[in-house]
Motif scaffolding. Sequence first.
Motif, PDB file in Angstrom:
ATOM      1  N   ALA A  79      40.153  48.041  31.273  1.00 30.75           N
ATOM      2  CA  ALA A  79      40.692  47.067  32.374  1.00 30.75           C
ATOM      3  C   ALA A  79      39.829  47.337  33.545  1.00 30.75           C
ATOM      4  CB  ALA A  79      41.431  46.919  33.041  1.00 30.75           C
ATOM      5  N   LEU A  80      38.660  47.060  34.364  1.00 28.86           N
ATOM      6  CA  LEU A  80      38.167  47.515  35.950  1.00 28.86           C
ATOM      7  C   LEU A  80      39.547  46.727  36.369  1.00 28.86           C
ATOM      8  CD1 LEU A  80      35.765  48.827  36.983  1.00 28.86           C
ATOM      9  CD2 LEU A  80      34.662  46.543  37.339  1.00 28.86           C
ATOM     10  N   LEU A  81      40.245  47.894  37.504  1.00 31.17           N
ATOM     11  CA  LEU A  81      40.513  47.211  38.892  1.00 31.17           C
ATOM     12  C   LEU A  81      39.977  47.473  39.484  1.00 31.17           C
ATOM     13  CD1 LEU A  81      44.142  48.849  37.113  1.00 31.17           C
ATOM     14  CD2 LEU A  81      43.062  46.531  36.638  1.00 31.17           C
ATOM     15  N   LEU A  82      40.546  46.135  40.573  1.00 34.54           N
ATOM     16  CA  LEU A  82      39.802  46.878  41.938  1.00 34.54           C
ATOM     17  C   LEU A  82      41.873  46.584  42.480  1.00 34.54           C
ATOM     18  CD1 LEU A  82      38.621  46.286  44.592  1.00 34.54           C
ATOM     19  CD2 LEU A  82      38.377  44.647  44.808  1.00 34.54           C
ATOM     20  N   VAL A  83      42.541  47.736  42.787  1.00 32.64           N
ATOM     21  CA  VAL A  83      43.185  47.937  44.326  1.00 32.64           C
ATOM     22  C   VAL A  83      43.262  47.460  45.503  1.00 32.64           C
ATOM     23  CG1 VAL A  83      44.928  50.154  44.327  1.00 32.64           C
ATOM     24  CG2 VAL A  83      43.801  49.820  42.395  1.00 32.64           C
ATOM     25  N   LEU A  84      44.381  46.518  46.044  1.00 35.13           N
ATOM     26  CA  LEU A  84      44.427  46.487  47.699  1.00 35.13           C
ATOM     27  C   LEU A  84      46.108  46.798  47.414  1.00 35.13           C
ATOM     28  CD1 LEU A  84      43.078  42.770  46.941  1.00 35.13           C
ATOM     29  CD2 LEU A  84      41.501  44.865  48.122  1.00 35.13           C
ATOM     30  N   ILE A  85      46.428  47.570  48.965  1.00 30.08           N
ATOM     31  CA  ILE A  85      47.270  47.400  49.331  1.00 30.08           C
ATOM     32  C   ILE A  85      48.636  46.393  48.235  1.00 30.08           C
ATOM     33  CG2 ILE A  85      49.143  47.805  50.912  1.00 30.08           C
ATOM     34  CD1 ILE A  85      46.706  48.283  52.704  1.00 30.08           C
ATOM     35  N   ALA A 121      48.493  45.441  45.791  1.00 32.10           N
ATOM     36  CA  ALA A 121      48.606  44.334  44.504  1.00 32.10           C
ATOM     37  C   ALA A 121      47.481  45.200  43.375  1.00 32.10           C
ATOM     38  CB  ALA A 121      47.956  42.802  44.909  1.00 32.10           C
ATOM     39  N   ASP A 122      47.421  45.078  41.991  1.00 33.77           N
ATOM     40  CA  ASP A 122      46.371  45.394  40.882  1.00 33.77           C
ATOM     41  C   ASP A 122      45.855  44.470  40.486  1.00 33.77           C
ATOM     42  OD1 ASP A 122      46.834  48.408  42.611  1.00 33.77           O
ATOM     43  OD2 ASP A 122      47.766  49.201  40.368  1.00 33.77           O
ATOM     44  N   PHE A 123      45.255  44.365  40.531  1.00 33.80           N
ATOM     45  CA  PHE A 123      44.806  42.958  39.188  1.00 33.80           C
ATOM     46  C   PHE A 123      42.918  43.523  38.544  1.00 33.80           C
ATOM     47  CE2 PHE A 123      42.828  42.700  43.395  1.00 33.80           C
ATOM     48  CZ  PHE A 123      41.644  42.420  43.270  1.00 33.80           C
ATOM     49  N   PRO A 124      43.455  42.720  37.234  1.00 26.92           N
ATOM     50  CA  PRO A 124      42.002  43.009  36.903  1.00 26.92           C
ATOM     51  C   PRO A 124      40.454  42.485  37.463  1.00 26.92           C
ATOM     52  CG  PRO A 124      43.145  41.561  35.413  1.00 26.92           C
ATOM     53  CD  PRO A 124      44.361  42.052  36.548  1.00 26.92           C
ATOM     54  N   VAL A 125      39.634  42.777  37.639  1.00 29.73           N
ATOM     55  CA  VAL A 125      37.969  42.281  37.434  1.00 29.73           C
ATOM     56  C   VAL A 125      37.508  42.150  36.711  1.00 29.73           C
ATOM     57  CG1 VAL A 125      35.922  42.666  38.987  1.00 29.73           C
ATOM     58  CG2 VAL A 125      38.103  43.417  39.987  1.00 29.73           C
ATOM     59  N   ALA A 126      37.726  43.004  35.762  1.00 33.08           N
ATOM     60  CA  ALA A 126      36.899  42.709  34.223  1.00 33.08           C
ATOM     61  C   ALA A 126      37.766  43.363  33.237  1.00 33.08           C
ATOM     62  CB  ALA A 126      35.519  43.189  34.517  1.00 33.08           C
ATOM     63  N   ASN A 127      38.350  42.453  32.447  1.00 34.51           N
ATOM     64  CA  ASN A 127      39.418  42.668  31.462  1.00 34.51           C
ATOM     65  C   ASN A 127      38.895  42.892  29.560  1.00 34.51           C
ATOM     66  OD1 ASN A 127      41.832  44.434  30.197  1.00 34.51           O
ATOM     67  ND2 ASN A 127      43.066  41.761  30.886  1.00 34.51           N
ATOM     68  N   LEU A 128      37.309  43.561  29.306  1.00 33.29           N
ATOM     69  CA  LEU A 128      37.039  42.992  28.182  1.00 33.29           C
ATOM     70  C   LEU A 128      37.465  44.763  27.188  1.00 33.29           C
ATOM     71  CD1 LEU A 128      33.862  43.120  30.025  1.00 33.29           C
ATOM     72  CD2 LEU A 128      34.930  40.639  29.157  1.00 33.29           C
ATOM     73  N   THR A 188      41.054  36.981  44.920  1.00 29.10           N
ATOM     74  CA  THR A 188      40.211  36.207  43.657  1.00 29.10           C
ATOM     75  C   THR A 188      38.793  36.576  43.373  1.00 29.10           C
ATOM     76  OG1 THR A 188      42.283  34.073  44.268  1.00 29.10           O
ATOM     77  CG2 THR A 188      39.297  33.666  43.152  1.00 29.10           C
ATOM     78  N   VAL A 189      39.027  37.126  41.582  1.00 25.31           N
ATOM     79  CA  VAL A 189      37.889  37.489  41.296  1.00 25.31           C
ATOM     80  C   VAL A 189      36.619  36.138  41.264  1.00 25.31           C
ATOM     81  CG1 VAL A 189      36.456  38.725  39.254  1.00 25.31           C
ATOM     82  CG2 VAL A 189      38.851  39.285  39.789  1.00 25.31           C
ATOM     83  N   LEU A 190      35.585  35.813  41.591  1.00 25.58           N
ATOM     84  CA  LEU A 190      34.795  35.341  42.226  1.00 25.58           C
ATOM     85  C   LEU A 190      33.965  34.595  41.143  1.00 25.58           C
ATOM     86  CD1 LEU A 190      34.007  34.641  46.360  1.00 25.58           C
ATOM     87  CD2 LEU A 190      36.089  33.849  44.461  1.00 25.58           C
ATOM     88  N   ASP A 191      33.569  36.064  40.232  1.00 25.64           N
ATOM     89  CA  ASP A 191      32.793  36.209  39.273  1.00 25.64           C
ATOM     90  C   ASP A 191      33.817  36.730  38.338  1.00 25.64           C
ATOM     91  OD1 ASP A 191      30.244  35.269  40.460  1.00 25.64           O
ATOM     92  OD2 ASP A 191      30.597  37.394  42.096  1.00 25.64           O
ATOM     93  N   PRO A 192      34.106  36.552  37.313  1.00 21.61           N
ATOM     94  CA  PRO A 192      34.994  37.181  36.392  1.00 21.61           C
ATOM     95  C   PRO A 192      34.541  37.441  35.587  1.00 21.61           C
ATOM     96  CG  PRO A 192      36.382  34.634  36.369  1.00 21.61           C
ATOM     97  CD  PRO A 192      34.237  35.141  37.523  1.00 21.61           C
ATOM     98  N   GLY A 193      34.358  38.655  35.155  1.00 20.04           N
ATOM     99  CA  GLY A 193      33.775  39.522  33.834  1.00 20.04           C
ATOM    100  C   GLY A 193      32.419  39.824  34.478  1.00 20.04           C
ATOM    101  N   GLY A 194      32.277  39.303  35.269  1.00 14.30           N
ATOM    102  CA  GLY A 194      30.688  39.943  36.255  1.00 14.30           C
ATOM    103  C   GLY A 194      29.493  38.929  36.027  1.00 14.30           C
TER     104      GLY A 194
END
Length: 97
Positions: A7-13, A15-22, A63-69
């Motif tokens: 799972a590619l994660l973008l870590v903000l202060i 908040a952790d969330f997946p950008v791509a979870n393939l 919010t991921v605007l391009d889920p999965g990239g």
Amino acid sequence: MGFIESALLLVLINADFPVANLATGETYPCAAYKNDQYYVFWTDTRNNPLYSLFGARVNTGGTVLDPGGKMLATDSVFNPRAAYDGANFLVVWREGC
């Protein structure tokens, strides 16, 4: 940024969330910030057996605007790096054989 269990994660202060979870192996993450959006790039093997370059936009709220990239390049792409100088945006990568 981190890579945890495919799972590619973008870590903000706070908040952790997946950008791509393939099911493919996402590697070599990098990001740049431009005009209130993060631009996240990574490589993965969804086009087996070669690594391809993918990118996704993420807004400042997470919010991921391009889920999965979106696929940007293919053919053994490794180690992308991104930069923005206030006027120009650049992504470079290494190609392997």
